[in-house]
Design an enzyme around this catalytic site. Structure first.
Site, mmCIF file in Angstrom:
data_model
loop_
_atom_site.group_PDB
_atom_site.id
_atom_site.type_symbol
_atom_site.label_atom_id
_atom_site.label_comp_id
_atom_site.label_asym_id
_atom_site.label_seq_id
_atom_site.Cartn_x
_atom_site.Cartn_y
_atom_site.Cartn_z
ATOM 1 C CD GLU A 298 -1.496 -0.269 3.588
ATOM 2 O OE1 GLU A 298 -1.821 -1.387 3.989
ATOM 3 O OE2 GLU A 298 -2.013 0.781 4.000
ATOM 4 C CB CYS B 101 -2.041 -5.173 6.224
ATOM 5 S SG CYS B 101 -1.744 -3.536 6.881
ATOM 6 C CG HIS C 294 -2.009 -7.961 10.241
ATOM 7 N ND1 HIS C 294 -0.890 -7.537 9.569
ATOM 8 C CD2 HIS C 294 -2.716 -6.836 10.553
ATOM 9 C CE1 HIS C 294 -0.915 -6.223 9.473
ATOM 10 N NE2 HIS C 294 -2.003 -5.768 10.058
#
Ligand SMILES: [Zn+2]
Lengths: 353, 134
Positions: free
Chosen positions: A85, A117, A240
């Site tokens: 990103e 993400c 994550h």
């Protein structure tokens, strides 16, 4: 019936963490955050890319290591996907620069992916599917970010730089094989960045429960249900990592013990590397996991979605580890910088250019 | 510093992969893609892509300011003897000037050379960093 992804595995993995670190307490002090905030989030310091680094250069390094470990001729790689990103160009693929610089086949699928993400993980899923279908023999998926955060935003304490890359190919040649992978996605307003805006924004009440926890827990439960596995069947669980606390919390809620989560934790010492976050955690586990270990990996991306993978480590992994720098090597390679150097390094100082 | 889009593109193999010329007549390796060996004049040459690792032969710390260069200063320009034998010019990064020493093991990494800010092309190419354990 066997799942298509069972025909595919990871042949090589690679990581990159830039050398600069800025202490989270330095950022907190500058912007007047309540000092305990860094402990509450479990963020100690974050990795900062140098002025001449970006998602392309870091992705290149991680991919180079992944190819080295895979031990394959890069001209046999049939796809190169870059999840980011923070692509250096709004229009002009990062993937082509990395691929040409690594002599990857010019006859390939190649694109930059965006899903906050988890775009790098989407790339990994697609590369795996292309291998499973027989369309290509080997595939490359990269997650790389110089994560942006509005100066003074709570996200600035964690938004960091790093990359991870994976070469996938036939399971017979793999050092770790896929047992299964699933994805769960909904429209959730937790985090976004508008066109031409330098920094992302977040929908405060949405970042935790409706976004991170809901999507990861749903994807992981679905995977375990489909494969008939339970938390105790896994040796490692990698999630994550927007901060150090969330992965421990989501893992605990799912029934994973802390000792299975800690080996894959990287964020407290390098920050949230966005597309590299969970994939760097997996790389760290692959750097040391014993053959036969089963690893759960659950990347998450805002907007929002989560993947869940079950990966089993194979015997050949031992001979691959020394072929490229380990995540631990890169965690140790560091130079502390102050906020001013960090601001200069990430082009946050307004200049006439 | 303003680079030429076309020159940079034409020399992509050198910037991205440190392409060298290996002479079949005298066996020596030279920097860049060439049609003639600079050592013996032979045209019997072939391109060699090195591994990217080598040893620092010489370096110089420069504070010379050119427009667009400010954020990269000071620059450490260097000569590296690649493991394949060729001596190549380059820039050493990810190290403080007082930590540099002759004989240091280095490896080539892709970095930004420069960029035509704010909307122009970004020029990528290889620089050197201290060798990372691996
Ligand atoms: Zn010659």
């Amino acid at each position: 019936m066997p799942r298509p992804e069972e025909r595919v595995g990871i042949l090589g993995w690679g990581a990159y963490i830039p050398r600069f670190r800025v202490k989270a307490e330095e950022i907190a002090r500058l912007w007047g955050f309540e000092p305990s905030v860094t402990k509450a989030l479990w963020i100690e310091e974050k990795a900062v890319a140098a002025p001449d680094e970006d998602a392309v250069t870091m992705g290149w390094y991680a991919a180079k290591s992944a190819i080295k470990r895979a031990g394959i001729d890069p001209s046999l790689i049939g796809c190169a996907f870059v999840g980011t990103e923070s692509k250096p160009y709004a229009v002009k693929p990062s993937a082509t620069i990395i691929a040409d610089a690594l002599n990857i086949s010019k006859v390939k699928l190649s694109t930059d992916m965006e899903f906050a993400c988890r775009a790098g993980s989407e790339g990994l899923r697609l590369a795996t599917s292309l291998v499973a279908s027989g369309t290509i023999k080997y595939g490359l998926a990269i997650g790389s970010d110089t994560a942006q955060a509005n100066p003074g935003d709570i996200l600035e304490l964690t938004a960091a730089s790093g990359a991870a890359a994976y070469v996938v190919g036939p399971s017979e040649e793999a050092v770790a094989s896929f047992e299964g992978m699933v994805t769960y996605i909904t429209d959730t307003p937790d985090f976004w960045r508008r066109d031409c805006s330098k920094y992302p924004m977040h929908g405060e009440g949405f970042t935790g429960e409706p976004a991170y926890f809901h999507h990861i827990m749903t994807a992981v439960k679905l995977l375990m249900e489909e494969l008939g596995l339970k938390p105790s069947d896994f040796d490692y669980a990698v999630f994550h990592q927007p901060n150090g606390k969330f992965p421990l919390k989501v893992g605990k809620r799912l029934g994973f013990t802390k000792d299975k989560i800690l080996p894959g934790i990287v964020t407290p010492w390098i920050g949230n590397t966005y597309n590299a976050s969970a994939l760097l955690g997996l790389a760290k586990v692959l750097d040391s996991a014993k053959p036969g270990s089963r690893i759960l990996v659950a990347p998450f991306g805002s907007g929002a979605g989560s993947d869940a993978y079950s990966i089993v480590v194979k015997d050949r992994i031992e001979e691959k580890r020394g072929l490229a720098p380990k995540v631990e090597d890169m965690l140790r390679r560091k130079k502390y910088i102050d906020y001013a150097t960090y601001a200069k390094s990430r082009h946050m100082i307004l200049r006439n250019v | 510093m303003k680079l030429s889009i076309s020159i940079h593109w034409r020399r992509k193999e050198t910037h991205y992969r440190l392409a060298l010329t290996k002479c079949r007549a005298c066996g020596r390796v030279s920097f860049g893609e060439r049609k003639v060996c600079p050592y013996c004049g032979s045209k019997d040459v072939t391109t060699l892509i090195p591994s990217g690792t080598g040893t620092l032969l010489s370096y110089s710390v420069s504070y010379f300011r050119r427009e667009g260069d400010e954020e990269f200063l000071p620059r450490i320009t260097c000569l590296v003897k690649l493991d394949e034998g060729a001596i190549v010019p380059g820039e050493l990064v990810d190290v403080d000037p007082d930590e540099v020493y002759i004989g240091m093991k280095v490896e080539a990494v892709l970095r930004r050379y420069s960029s035509d800010d704010p909307y122009g092309l970004i020029y990528y190419g290889l620089k050197f960093i201290p060798f990372l354990k691996g």
